[in-house]
Design a protein around this motif. Structure first.
Motif, PDB file in Angstrom:
ATOM      1  N   PRO A 120      -1.048 -41.793  -3.993  1.00 38.10           N
ATOM      2  CA  PRO A 120      -1.559 -41.525  -2.651  1.00 38.10           C
ATOM      3  C   PRO A 120      -2.989 -42.033  -2.527  1.00 38.10           C
ATOM      4  N   GLN A 121      -3.379 -42.341  -1.320  1.00 38.50           N
ATOM      5  CA  GLN A 121      -4.713 -42.881  -1.082  1.00 38.50           C
ATOM      6  C   GLN A 121      -5.804 -41.930  -1.587  1.00 38.50           C
ATOM      7  N   ASP A 122      -5.570 -40.626  -1.516  1.00 39.01           N
ATOM      8  CA  ASP A 122      -6.590 -39.670  -1.934  1.00 39.01           C
ATOM      9  C   ASP A 122      -6.410 -39.192  -3.380  1.00 39.01           C
ATOM     10  N   ALA A 123      -5.615 -39.917  -4.172  1.00 41.24           N
ATOM     11  CA  ALA A 123      -5.386 -39.511  -5.563  1.00 41.24           C
ATOM     12  C   ALA A 123      -6.697 -39.430  -6.334  1.00 41.24           C
ATOM     13  N   HIS A 124      -6.856 -38.363  -7.089  1.00 41.90           N
ATOM     14  CA  HIS A 124      -8.003 -38.134  -7.967  1.00 41.90           C
ATOM     15  C   HIS A 124      -9.335 -38.084  -7.221  1.00 41.90           C
ATOM     16  N   THR A 125      -9.294 -37.719  -5.950  1.00 42.41           N
ATOM     17  CA  THR A 125     -10.521 -37.494  -5.186  1.00 42.41           C
ATOM     18  C   THR A 125     -10.506 -36.053  -4.696  1.00 42.41           C
ATOM     19  N   ASP A 126     -11.682 -35.515  -4.430  1.00 42.96           N
ATOM     20  CA  ASP A 126     -11.775 -34.140  -3.940  1.00 42.96           C
ATOM     21  C   ASP A 126     -11.069 -33.997  -2.605  1.00 42.96           C
ATOM     22  N   ILE A 127     -10.310 -32.926  -2.471  1.00 43.27           N
ATOM     23  CA  ILE A 127      -9.630 -32.599  -1.229  1.00 43.27           C
ATOM     24  C   ILE A 127     -10.339 -31.376  -0.649  1.00 43.27           C
ATOM     25  N   PRO A 128     -10.724 -31.419   0.627  1.00 43.99           N
ATOM     26  CA  PRO A 128     -11.381 -30.250   1.220  1.00 43.99           C
ATOM     27  C   PRO A 128     -10.461 -29.027   1.179  1.00 43.99           C
ATOM     28  N   HIS A 129     -11.036 -27.864   0.934  1.00 46.39           N
ATOM     29  CA  HIS A 129     -10.272 -26.618   0.925  1.00 46.39           C
ATOM     30  C   HIS A 129     -11.201 -25.496   1.391  1.00 46.39           C
ATOM     31  N   PRO A 130     -10.711 -24.576   2.226  1.00 43.98           N
ATOM     32  CA  PRO A 130     -11.583 -23.523   2.762  1.00 43.98           C
ATOM     33  C   PRO A 130     -12.121 -22.549   1.711  1.00 43.98           C
ATOM     34  N   LEU A 131     -11.521 -22.492   0.535  1.00 52.14           N
ATOM     35  CA  LEU A 131     -11.981 -21.564  -0.497  1.00 52.14           C
ATOM     36  C   LEU A 131     -12.881 -22.208  -1.549  1.00 52.14           C
ATOM     37  N   LEU A 132     -13.241 -23.478  -1.386  1.00 49.83           N
ATOM     38  CA  LEU A 132     -14.130 -24.132  -2.350  1.00 49.83           C
ATOM     39  C   LEU A 132     -15.418 -23.339  -2.522  1.00 49.83           C
ATOM     40  N   ARG A 133     -15.813 -23.152  -3.799  1.00 46.80           N
ATOM     41  CA  ARG A 133     -17.029 -22.427  -4.179  1.00 46.80           C
ATOM     42  C   ARG A 133     -16.973 -20.944  -3.822  1.00 46.80           C
ATOM     43  N   LYS A 134     -15.765 -20.423  -3.606  1.00 48.73           N
ATOM     44  CA  LYS A 134     -15.592 -19.009  -3.280  1.00 48.73           C
ATOM     45  C   LYS A 134     -14.773 -18.332  -4.377  1.00 48.73           C
ATOM     46  N   PRO A 135     -14.860 -16.997  -4.475  1.00 44.07           N
ATOM     47  CA  PRO A 135     -14.084 -16.271  -5.485  1.00 44.07           C
ATOM     48  C   PRO A 135     -12.587 -16.313  -5.164  1.00 44.07           C
ATOM     49  N   VAL A 136     -11.796 -16.642  -6.176  1.00 45.43           N
ATOM     50  CA  VAL A 136     -10.342 -16.735  -6.015  1.00 45.43           C
ATOM     51  C   VAL A 136      -9.634 -16.137  -7.231  1.00 45.43           C
ATOM     52  N   ARG A 137      -8.335 -15.930  -7.076  1.00 45.13           N
ATOM     53  CA  ARG A 137      -7.473 -15.475  -8.176  1.00 45.13           C
ATOM     54  C   ARG A 137      -6.307 -16.443  -8.268  1.00 45.13           C
ATOM     55  N   ASP A 138      -5.958 -16.793  -9.510  1.00 45.75           N
ATOM     56  CA  ASP A 138      -4.740 -17.558  -9.763  1.00 45.75           C
ATOM     57  C   ASP A 138      -3.622 -16.541  -9.913  1.00 45.75           C
ATOM     58  N   ILE A 139      -2.688 -16.498  -8.973  1.00 49.62           N
ATOM     59  CA  ILE A 139      -1.642 -15.473  -9.017  1.00 49.62           C
ATOM     60  C   ILE A 139      -0.684 -15.690 -10.182  1.00 49.62           C
TER      61      ILE A 139
END
Length: 74
Positions: A4-23
């Motif tokens: 894909p054109q965006d392979a291996h590049t950062d994808i924007p996400h609303p939780l970037l730099r925020k606390p998260v849990r891997d379920i």
């Protein structure tokens, strides 16, 4: 299949730099990046997926997981 054109590049996400849990693992930390990566085994057809990278609370090696496995904490 071509990458894909965006392979291996950062994808924007609303939780970037925020606390998260891997379920999947229960790991909590900070979402550091989301990348499009080929997740196929060697010799198999390409399979591209969005992969999230979580830095555990207290630091250490980042955990990778499917974007669908992350949820906001706090």
């Amino acid at each position: 299949m071509a990458a894909p054109q965006d392979a291996h590049t950062d994808i924007p996400h609303p939780l970037l730099r925020k606390p998260v849990r891997d379920i999947a693992s229960g790991t909590e930390g900070t979402l550091m990046a989301v990348l499009m990566e080929n997740t196929a085994n060697v010799g198999q057809p390409e399979h591209w997926a969005e992969i999230a990278y979580i830095r555990p609370v207290g630091g250490g090696r980042e955990l990778s997981t499917a974007v669908a496995n992350i949820q906001a904490t706090r």
